[in-house]
Structures are given as structure tokens and as C-alpha cells.
Write an enzyme that holds these catalytic residues in place. Sequence first.
Site, PDB file in Angstrom:
ATOM      1  CB  CYS A  97      -0.947   0.099   1.343  1.00  0.00           C
ATOM      2  SG  CYS A  97      -1.765   1.675   1.529  1.00  0.00           S
ATOM      3  CB  CYS A 120      -1.073 -12.608  -6.645  1.00  0.00           C
ATOM      4  SG  CYS A 120      -1.625 -13.936  -5.725  1.00  0.00           S
TER       5      CYS A 120
HETATM    6 FE    FE Z   1      -2.752   0.984   3.671  1.00  0.00          FE
END
Ligand code: FE
Length: 131
Positions: A97, A120
Site C-alpha cells: 500500500c 495476487c
Molecule cells: Fe494502507
Amino acid sequence: MSEKIEKTDEEWRRELTTDQYRILRKKGTEFAFRNEYWNNHDPGKYLCAGCGNELFSSDKKFDSGTGWPSFWEPESKDAVEVEVDESHGMRRVEVKCARCGGHLGHLFEDSPTPNGLRYCMNSGSLKFVKK
Ligand code: FE
């Protein structure tokens, strides 16, 4: 994408579930076909379970046959970051992220999708919000 989120290990441990912490913060993985979203076909968005960053959309999710939720493109180019991962004796591309640095899964270039990419992901890294 908004500002980066930085928290101490202790804060993450407190805020996340055991599985989320193990996957997002310790680069863990989960069982194929025994995770929340591999077979989810509902329309909606997949957010980072750590920080709520919008990562993927059901529009770009596809059945990879691997038993993990798979996407061929993130919601936006800067939603995720990639990094070479040489752990476990393999050379893979890790997907994180971009906002909180949480581990999401790996990126492969072996899919029948328009761009050949397969993100994935671990269901435990994601939080699905139905449209
Ligand atoms: Fe995050």
C-alpha cells in the site's frame, strides 16, 4: 492519494486483527481458496485493511484460478508501490500500500488479462466495500 501514514509496530498490533497484522505488517500470507475474497464477484471497491486507501475495484478483478483475489490493475497508479522481494529463495515483486506501506501480496506477469499483469493479493490485507 493522501499523506503517508506511519505508525509504530505497537500501534499497528493494537489496531489490526491478528491476521491483518501478520499479513500487512509481517509480510505474511494466507491459504489459497480459504480466504475471504478469492471468489467474491460482488461489485465494489477493495480498500487497504490498514489505512482505508482505495486499492482495487471489482471492475479489474478476475478469476486467476490461484485461490487468491487477483486484479490486473490497481485503482490508480499511485495507490500501490512495488519492490523486489528476494525472500524464501524466490525473486518476486512485492506489492505494498503506497499510503501505509502495508504488505498486500505480489505482482506477476503471467496473466491472460489485457496488460498481462496479475496482482495476487491477500484477502486479509483488504477490506471490501460493496457498491
Ligand atoms: Fe494502507
